[in-house]
Design an enzyme around this catalytic site. Sequence first.
Site, PDB file in Angstrom:
ATOM      1  N   ARG A  63      34.241  44.659  36.186  1.00 47.79           N
ATOM      2  CA  ARG A  63      33.799  43.743  37.239  1.00 47.79           C
ATOM      3  C   ARG A  63      32.616  42.897  36.769  1.00 47.79           C
ATOM      4  O   ARG A  63      32.548  41.698  37.045  1.00 47.79           O
ATOM      5  CB  ARG A  63      33.403  44.540  38.483  1.00 47.79           C
ATOM      6  CG  ARG A  63      32.912  43.690  39.652  1.00 47.79           C
ATOM      7  CD  ARG A  63      32.731  44.542  40.888  1.00 47.79           C
ATOM      8  NE  ARG A  63      32.286  43.763  42.026  1.00 47.79           N
ATOM      9  CZ  ARG A  63      31.032  43.742  42.477  1.00 47.79           C
ATOM     10  NH1 ARG A  63      30.098  44.480  41.873  1.00 47.79           N
ATOM     11  NH2 ARG A  63      30.706  43.003  43.518  1.00 47.79           N
ATOM     12  N   HIS A  67      32.250  38.888  36.710  1.00 48.31           N
ATOM     13  CA  HIS A  67      31.160  38.196  37.393  1.00 48.31           C
ATOM     14  C   HIS A  67      30.336  37.367  36.415  1.00 48.31           C
ATOM     15  O   HIS A  67      29.733  36.358  36.806  1.00 48.31           O
ATOM     16  CB  HIS A  67      30.272  39.201  38.122  1.00 48.31           C
ATOM     17  CG  HIS A  67      30.834  39.642  39.433  1.00 48.31           C
ATOM     18  ND1 HIS A  67      30.064  39.832  40.566  1.00 48.31           N
ATOM     19  CD2 HIS A  67      32.106  39.926  39.813  1.00 48.31           C
ATOM     20  CE1 HIS A  67      30.834  40.222  41.575  1.00 48.31           C
ATOM     21  NE2 HIS A  67      32.079  40.295  41.127  1.00 48.31           N
ATOM     22  N   ASP A  68      30.286  37.787  35.169  1.00 52.17           N
ATOM     23  CA  ASP A  68      29.573  37.004  34.160  1.00 52.17           C
ATOM     24  C   ASP A  68      30.360  35.749  33.804  1.00 52.17           C
ATOM     25  O   ASP A  68      29.823  34.635  33.830  1.00 52.17           O
ATOM     26  CB  ASP A  68      29.340  37.853  32.909  1.00 52.17           C
ATOM     27  CG  ASP A  68      28.550  37.112  31.844  1.00 52.17           C
ATOM     28  OD1 ASP A  68      27.572  36.435  32.205  1.00 52.17           O
ATOM     29  OD2 ASP A  68      28.897  37.213  30.654  1.00 52.17           O
ATOM     30  N   SER A  77      24.564  35.923  31.385  1.00 50.44           N
ATOM     31  CA  SER A  77      23.531  35.510  32.341  1.00 50.44           C
ATOM     32  C   SER A  77      23.400  36.520  33.475  1.00 50.44           C
ATOM     33  O   SER A  77      22.339  36.654  34.088  1.00 50.44           O
ATOM     34  CB  SER A  77      23.834  34.116  32.897  1.00 50.44           C
ATOM     35  OG  SER A  77      25.114  34.075  33.504  1.00 50.44           O
ATOM     36  N   ASN A  92      26.291  40.374  44.002  1.00 50.19           N
ATOM     37  CA  ASN A  92      25.898  41.274  42.910  1.00 50.19           C
ATOM     38  C   ASN A  92      24.860  42.327  43.295  1.00 50.19           C
ATOM     39  O   ASN A  92      24.887  43.446  42.761  1.00 50.19           O
ATOM     40  CB  ASN A  92      25.322  40.456  41.742  1.00 50.19           C
ATOM     41  CG  ASN A  92      26.355  39.548  41.093  1.00 50.19           C
ATOM     42  OD1 ASN A  92      27.549  39.822  41.144  1.00 50.19           O
ATOM     43  ND2 ASN A  92      25.896  38.476  40.494  1.00 50.19           N
ATOM     44  N   PRO A 161      34.953  34.392  43.880  1.00 49.87           N
ATOM     45  CA  PRO A 161      35.791  34.417  45.090  1.00 49.87           C
ATOM     46  C   PRO A 161      35.370  35.556  46.019  1.00 49.87           C
ATOM     47  O   PRO A 161      35.276  36.702  45.574  1.00 49.87           O
ATOM     48  CB  PRO A 161      37.200  34.647  44.533  1.00 49.87           C
ATOM     49  CG  PRO A 161      36.971  35.354  43.231  1.00 49.87           C
ATOM     50  CD  PRO A 161      35.682  34.831  42.683  1.00 49.87           C
ATOM     51  N   HIS A 191      41.310  45.859  40.699  1.00 45.03           N
ATOM     52  CA  HIS A 191      40.945  46.578  41.920  1.00 45.03           C
ATOM     53  C   HIS A 191      41.691  47.906  42.046  1.00 45.03           C
ATOM     54  O   HIS A 191      41.554  48.608  43.042  1.00 45.03           O
ATOM     55  CB  HIS A 191      41.218  45.711  43.155  1.00 45.03           C
ATOM     56  CG  HIS A 191      40.219  44.616  43.321  1.00 45.03           C
ATOM     57  ND1 HIS A 191      40.282  43.688  44.338  1.00 45.03           N
ATOM     58  CD2 HIS A 191      39.114  44.291  42.599  1.00 45.03           C
ATOM     59  CE1 HIS A 191      39.263  42.842  44.231  1.00 45.03           C
ATOM     60  NE2 HIS A 191      38.547  43.191  43.180  1.00 45.03           N
ATOM     61  N   ASP A 261      45.970  50.867  36.726  1.00 45.18           N
ATOM     62  CA  ASP A 261      47.427  50.804  36.588  1.00 45.18           C
ATOM     63  C   ASP A 261      48.025  49.874  37.627  1.00 45.18           C
ATOM     64  O   ASP A 261      47.322  49.301  38.474  1.00 45.18           O
ATOM     65  CB  ASP A 261      48.048  52.206  36.681  1.00 45.18           C
ATOM     66  CG  ASP A 261      47.702  52.923  37.987  1.00 45.18           C
ATOM     67  OD1 ASP A 261      47.431  52.244  38.998  1.00 45.18           O
ATOM     68  OD2 ASP A 261      47.703  54.175  37.990  1.00 45.18           O
TER      69      ASP A 261
END
Length: 343
Positions: A63, A67-68, A77, A92, A161, A191, A261
């Site tokens: 994740r 996000h980076d 960053s 975050n 998103p 997820h 999976d």
Amino acid sequence: MIINARLLLISCFILFVSAADNSTPGLVVGFYKNSCPIAEIIVRKYVERFVTLNPGFAAGLIRMHFHDCFVRGCDASVLLDGNNSEKQSIPNKGSLRGFEILDAAKAELELKCPGIVSCADILAFSARDSASRVGNIYYEVPAGRRDGNVSNTLDPLLNLPPPFFKATSLKDNFARKGLSLDEMVTLSGAHSIGIAHCTSFLGRLYPTVDPTLDPKYAADMFYYLTAKLKKICPAPVANATGPPKVNPTVDQDTITPNRLDNLYYLGLKQKKGLFTSDQDLMTSPLTSNIVLNNIQFGLVWADKFGAAMVKMGNIDVLTGNQGEVRLNCRLVNTVGVNTIMRK
């Protein structure tokens, strides 16, 4: 006229060669094979050590890489500290996990190969090693990223998103980063592991259960969270002026919560997607067939996941002489922290 044409051709050639000489080199597999051949081994060592103790770290690192890359490109960053940094942004703050793994790997790398391995590459390697550890999904990671020196709180809100996005909005969001519809659905399979804070999906439970959420699943969720964990996801307080003091978590995937999976997609077919952005992949005709294919062809999905992670890892990277190689992933090398600002 012939002489002028030749002069023009020579001038264009010189300009072309000059531009080629100044071009930004791309990422390559085995980037550190000469400068720091143990780089990937060291990163893998710490990922496996921490993920063995807590499989949730694998989800956290995958994740964090996402996000980076979606914010200012894959430049680490997201790792920078600071009051106005990306870490403090709503998507975050309090939810990113795995910083200590990256810190540990970076510390050893600075001892063995000082000033060589970037934090952005360490994060990309760690996401790959996480996918390998909890999903048996292995792919080669092209490296050579450099670290950025700007991080601000607003950027994640403008680029990541949110969990209430539907398939059409997700498609547009990923397209802006150069990723296809199929790659968006494929990467959503991340997820399959990890946890989610209650505030991310309360709107699907209160005041009434979202009709796209299986009522029995919702009832089981209420029973589990209310009876066994003392109302871990209670209804939001009316007229609340701020976020809840406590924001508990639940597993994102109820079938194999610690395994990366394709059963995540089976959960969507069973109306057990936790976020709106999950469940709408099955509900929307835009993406439902991709979901069904991912259910049927698990090995194909795994290969696609690795390829999509590689492509995501190429988003707006800094290479060559751009950026820097941080000595500490939490701080820019320049004295002072004025580079962590709104820009």
